[in-house]
Design a protein around this motif. Structure first.
Motif, PDB file in Angstrom:
ATOM      1  N   LEU A 273     -27.090 -24.999  30.264  1.00 34.10           N
ATOM      2  CA  LEU A 273     -26.098 -25.801  29.287  1.00 34.10           C
ATOM      3  C   LEU A 273     -25.559 -25.044  28.098  1.00 34.10           C
ATOM      4  O   LEU A 273     -24.349 -25.466  27.881  1.00 34.10           O
ATOM      5  N   ALA A 274     -26.149 -24.083  27.751  1.00 35.39           N
ATOM      6  CA  ALA A 274     -25.871 -23.219  26.631  1.00 35.39           C
ATOM      7  C   ALA A 274     -24.457 -22.542  27.234  1.00 35.39           C
ATOM      8  O   ALA A 274     -23.432 -22.442  26.376  1.00 35.39           O
ATOM      9  N   ALA A 275     -24.743 -21.899  28.335  1.00 33.48           N
ATOM     10  CA  ALA A 275     -23.553 -21.006  28.928  1.00 33.48           C
ATOM     11  C   ALA A 275     -22.121 -21.841  28.923  1.00 33.48           C
ATOM     12  O   ALA A 275     -21.325 -21.322  29.124  1.00 33.48           O
ATOM     13  N   GLN A 276     -22.470 -23.263  29.228  1.00 31.99           N
ATOM     14  CA  GLN A 276     -21.400 -24.012  29.523  1.00 31.99           C
ATOM     15  C   GLN A 276     -20.629 -24.612  28.301  1.00 31.99           C
ATOM     16  O   GLN A 276     -19.701 -25.337  28.172  1.00 31.99           O
ATOM     17  N   GLY A 277     -21.287 -24.482  27.288  1.00 27.26           N
ATOM     18  CA  GLY A 277     -21.020 -25.238  25.836  1.00 27.26           C
ATOM     19  C   GLY A 277     -21.113 -26.634  25.806  1.00 27.26           C
ATOM     20  O   GLY A 277     -20.536 -27.250  25.354  1.00 27.26           O
ATOM     21  N   VAL A 278     -22.098 -26.890  26.788  1.00 27.50           N
ATOM     22  CA  VAL A 278     -22.486 -28.413  26.817  1.00 27.50           C
ATOM     23  C   VAL A 278     -23.765 -28.625  25.994  1.00 27.50           C
ATOM     24  O   VAL A 278     -24.741 -28.184  26.092  1.00 27.50           O
ATOM     25  N   VAL A 279     -23.842 -29.844  25.434  1.00 27.23           N
ATOM     26  CA  VAL A 279     -24.885 -30.275  24.677  1.00 27.23           C
ATOM     27  C   VAL A 279     -25.556 -31.698  25.596  1.00 27.23           C
ATOM     28  O   VAL A 279     -24.779 -32.217  25.768  1.00 27.23           O
ATOM     29  N   ALA A 280     -26.966 -31.547  25.479  1.00 27.03           N
ATOM     30  CA  ALA A 280     -27.311 -32.862  26.201  1.00 27.03           C
ATOM     31  C   ALA A 280     -26.840 -34.170  25.468  1.00 27.03           C
ATOM     32  O   ALA A 280     -26.994 -34.285  24.159  1.00 27.03           O
ATOM     33  N   GLY A 281     -26.349 -35.068  26.468  1.00 24.22           N
ATOM     34  CA  GLY A 281     -26.042 -36.194  25.737  1.00 24.22           C
ATOM     35  C   GLY A 281     -24.514 -36.280  25.601  1.00 24.22           C
ATOM     36  O   GLY A 281     -23.967 -37.356  25.067  1.00 24.22           O
ATOM     37  N   ASP A 282     -23.624 -35.295  25.783  1.00 24.41           N
ATOM     38  CA  ASP A 282     -22.243 -35.161  25.663  1.00 24.41           C
ATOM     39  C   ASP A 282     -21.654 -36.337  26.585  1.00 24.41           C
ATOM     40  O   ASP A 282     -22.190 -36.713  27.629  1.00 24.41           O
ATOM     41  N   THR A 283     -20.527 -36.756  26.178  1.00 23.57           N
ATOM     42  CA  THR A 283     -19.806 -37.654  26.958  1.00 23.57           C
ATOM     43  C   THR A 283     -19.511 -37.371  28.443  1.00 23.57           C
ATOM     44  O   THR A 283     -19.178 -36.305  28.560  1.00 23.57           O
ATOM     45  N   THR A 284     -20.021 -38.289  29.119  1.00 24.74           N
ATOM     46  CA  THR A 284     -19.642 -38.178  30.554  1.00 24.74           C
ATOM     47  C   THR A 284     -18.777 -39.094  31.248  1.00 24.74           C
ATOM     48  O   THR A 284     -18.352 -39.985  30.696  1.00 24.74           O
ATOM     49  N   GLU A 285     -18.167 -38.526  32.363  1.00 20.36           N
ATOM     50  CA  GLU A 285     -17.569 -39.374  33.027  1.00 20.36           C
ATOM     51  C   GLU A 285     -17.351 -39.262  34.690  1.00 20.36           C
ATOM     52  O   GLU A 285     -18.246 -38.201  35.142  1.00 20.36           O
ATOM     53  N   ALA A 286     -16.844 -40.155  35.573  1.00 18.55           N
ATOM     54  CA  ALA A 286     -17.059 -39.991  37.014  1.00 18.55           C
ATOM     55  C   ALA A 286     -16.593 -38.771  37.646  1.00 18.55           C
ATOM     56  O   ALA A 286     -15.572 -38.399  37.228  1.00 18.55           O
ATOM     57  N   CYS A 287     -16.860 -38.194  38.592  1.00 12.73           N
ATOM     58  CA  CYS A 287     -16.449 -37.213  39.160  1.00 12.73           C
ATOM     59  C   CYS A 287     -15.291 -37.402  39.645  1.00 12.73           C
ATOM     60  O   CYS A 287     -14.999 -38.679  40.220  1.00 12.73           O
ATOM     61  N   PRO A 288     -14.154 -36.981  39.575  1.00 14.09           N
ATOM     62  CA  PRO A 288     -12.873 -37.316  39.943  1.00 14.09           C
ATOM     63  C   PRO A 288     -12.512 -37.021  41.536  1.00 14.09           C
ATOM     64  O   PRO A 288     -13.469 -36.705  42.324  1.00 14.09           O
ATOM     65  N   LEU A 289     -11.484 -37.597  42.039  1.00 13.09           N
ATOM     66  CA  LEU A 289     -11.165 -37.819  43.323  1.00 13.09           C
ATOM     67  C   LEU A 289     -11.239 -36.319  43.824  1.00 13.09           C
ATOM     68  O   LEU A 289     -10.694 -35.480  43.340  1.00 13.09           O
TER      69      LEU A 289
END
Length: 462
Positions: free
Chosen positions: A84-100
Motif C-alpha cells: 500500500l505504501a509503495a503505491q501511495g495508496v491509503v486504505a479506504g481510498d476512493t475506488t471504482e470498477a476495473c475498466p474494460l
C-alpha cells in the motif's frame, strides 16, 4: 456494566464478531446504540478477517475494483510489489470498477487492476477474473509464438492457402477464450467461408474499447468499426455460384466463374446459402460468368421458343442472339443444313439460290431478271426458257445472289429452271465436224434446210 470490545457488536445479549468487510472501533457499553452494529468498509474495500476493530484494517481491495487515483494497470504493468505504501495508496481510498480490458481477482496486492493478456477484452467493467478476458467476434489472437505474445487481429478477408488456390475469406462468431483462437494468420483461428468464398466485414464491431481506438494514418482500416462475425460476411461475386464442397459436405465452395451455358448470381450475394450455377434451357448458350437468364441466347441457326432453342430446318434461318423463332427464306432459296451446326443458317444471307433459279425483282425498272442490286431478301424464280443458272458454290456460307444468265448465240434451254443451255434454238442445229462452226455447237440451218423446233439435249448429239 458490560462493554463491547472493538471489532464486535451486541446482539440479543450476545457479543458477536463483526463479519468480514465490517468493522467497529473502540469499547462501548452494551447499552450504547453504537455497540449494536458494525460499520461497512468504504466502497470497494474489505477486511482480511472478522472482528476488525479499525477502519484502517479495511485494506483489502474487493475483486473487480481499483483505487481511483491509480491508472488502470499502473502497478501490475510496472511490476510493483503491491504494498500500500509503495503505491501511495491509503486504505479506504476512493475506488471504482476495473475498466474494460482489465480485471482484479482479489488474490494479489495490486490496486490498479491487471490488464487482460494478449490484448483481450472484457464485456463489462468490474471483471473479477482473467477468465472474463475474451476475444470479441470477428477477431483472433495473432501470435508468432503460440500465445506467449500476441495481439487482437481481425479475421483475414481474402487470402490463399498456398498462393495458388483461390483466395478465401474468414469470419468468427461469439466471444471466446483466447486459447481457442491463437494463430499466426487467422486461417485456423477463424472460420473459413469456404474455398473461393470471399469475406468482407459487415457486422458492427463488438469490441468494448472501440471508442478509444485511433486509426493508424499510415495504414487506415477501410472497415473500421466493422468485423466479419457471421456467415453473412461471406459472399460471392456476380456470375459465380455457391455449392457444397464435394469432399466435405459441411463446407461450401465457390464456382469461379459459372461455366459456359450457365449463369450465376446477379450481384454480390452474402451468406452461405446454396446457390449453384443454373443451366440455360435447351440449346441456349452463355459466356462463362454470366449473371442472368437473359445472358442465355440462341446460337446461330437455332430458333428460340418457350422450350428453348432448336436448329432451324432446311430453308430457314435465325440470327445468333435474336431469341426469335426461325424465319423462312424467300421463295426459291434454301439453306445448307448440317445437324448440330447452325453456322450455315445464321442470317438472311445464308439463304442461297437453288440451281436453275435466279434472283427476280418485279420492282426493277429495267429487267426483272437482272436487278441492279440483288439482295438476299429477293425471291428466286425458275429461269425462263433461254436463260439458266448453275446455282451457288456449296463451299461458301453466304449467298452471291446469282441471276439467270442469257444463253448465247443459237443455244437455248429445253424448259424453265435449267442449270445450263442444253438445246439449240428453232432454226439452228448442231454443227458436225467439217461442216463449219465449232463441233457440237449450235449454228443456223444451211440454205434449203430448216429446224422447226429446238433440238434435243446437245450432249446427246455430240
Amino acid at each position: 456494566m458490560e462493554v463491547v470490545p472493538p471489532g464486535r457488536f451486541w446482539e440479543l445479549n450476545v457479543v458477536r464478531d463483526c463479519p468480514k468487510g465490517l468493522y467497529r472501533e473502540g469499547y462501548v457499553n452494551t447499552t450504547d446504540a453504537a455497540g449494536i452494529s458494525c460499520l461497512s468498509c468504504p466502497e470497494g474495500w474489505t477486511t482480511e478477517k472478522t472482528s476488525t476493530g479499525s477502519r484502517d484494517k479495511c485494506s483489502v481491495l474487493l475483486p473487480g475494483r481499483k483505487v481511483s487515483s491509480l491508472a488502470p494497470g499502473a502497478d501490475s504493468d510496472s511490476g510493483g510489489d503491491g504494498a500500500l505504501a509503495a503505491q501511495g495508496v491509503v486504505a479506504g481510498d476512493t475506488t471504482e470498477a476495473c475498466p474494460l480490458g482489465f480485471y482484479f481477482d482479489g488474490k494479489e496486492a495490486i490496486y490498479g487492476c491487471r490488464r487482460c493478456p494478449l490484448g483481450t477484452l472484457t464485456k463489462q467493467t468490474g471483471s473479477e477474473s482473467v477468465d472474463d478476458c475474451l476475444v470479441p467476434p470477428g477477431y483472433y489472437i495473432q501470435s508468432p509464438d503460440g500465445g506467449s505474445t500476441g495481439q487482437l487481429a481481425k479475421c483475414p478477408n481474402n487470402i490463399s492457402a498456398d498462393g495458388i488456390a483461390p483466395a478465401s475469406g474468414f469470419y468468427r462468431a461469439n466471444w471466446v477464450a483466447p486459447s481457442a483462437v491463437i494463430d499466426t494468420d487467422g486461417r485456423k483461428g477463424c472460420t473459413p467461408c469456404g474455398e473461393g468464398v470471399l469475406s468482407r466485414p459487415t457486422a458492427q464491431d463488438e469490441r468494448t474499447d472501440l471508442e478509444s481506438l485511433q486509426q493508424d494514418p499510415a495504414n487506415p482500416d477501410p472497415y473500421f468499426g466493422l468485423v466479419a462475425s457471421s456467415p453473412f460476411s461471406c459472399y460471392i461475386m456476380p456470375g459465380w455460384g455457391l455449392t457444397f464442397d464435394i469432399v466435405d459436405f459441411t463446407k461450401m465452395r465457390a464456382i469461379i466463374p459459372c461455366p459456359a451455358n450457365t449463369y450465376g448470381v446477379a450481384k454480390e450475394m452474402f451468406g452461405l446459402t446454396m446457390s449453384p450455377c443454373k443451366s440455360c434451357t435447351k440449346n441456349l448458350k452463355s459466356e462463362p460468368g454470366s449473371t442472368a437468364f437473359s445472358d442465355c441466347t440462341n446460337p446461330a441457326g437455332f430458333g428460340y421458343t418457350s422450350e428453348g432453342a432448336n436448329q432451324c430446318p432446311d430453308g430457314f434461318w435465325a440470327e445468333k442472339g435474336s431469341m426469335s423463332p426461325c424465319e423462312q427464306c424467300p421463295e426459291g432459296r434454301y439453306t445448307e443444313y448440317f445437324p448440330g451446326d447452325g453456322s450455315y443458317q445464321s442470317s438472311l444471307n445464308s439463304c442461297k439460290v437453288s440451281p436453275g433459279r435466279g434472283v427476280y425483282s418485279a420492282a426493277s425498272t429495267s429487267n426483272a431478271w437482272d436487278p441492279p442490286q440483288p439482295t438476299a431478301a429477293m425471291n428466286a424464280r425458275p429461269c425462263p426458257v433461254g436463260m439458266f443458272s448453275p446455282g451457288e458454290d456449296s463451299s461458301v456460307n453466304e449467298t452471291a445472289n446469282p441471276v439467270c444468265q442469257q444463253c448465247l448465240g443459237f443455244e437455248s434451254t429445253a424448259e424453265e429452271g435449267s442449270t445450263s443451255c442444253n438445246v439449240c434454238k428453232a432454226g439452228a442445229g448442231v454443227c458436225k465436224a467439217g461442216a463449219g462452226g465449232s463441233p457440237g455447237s449450235c449454228a443456223a440451218c444451211p440454205y434449203n434446210t430448216f429446224q422447226l423446233v429446238t433440238i434435243a439435249d446437245l450432249s446427246q448429239l455430240l
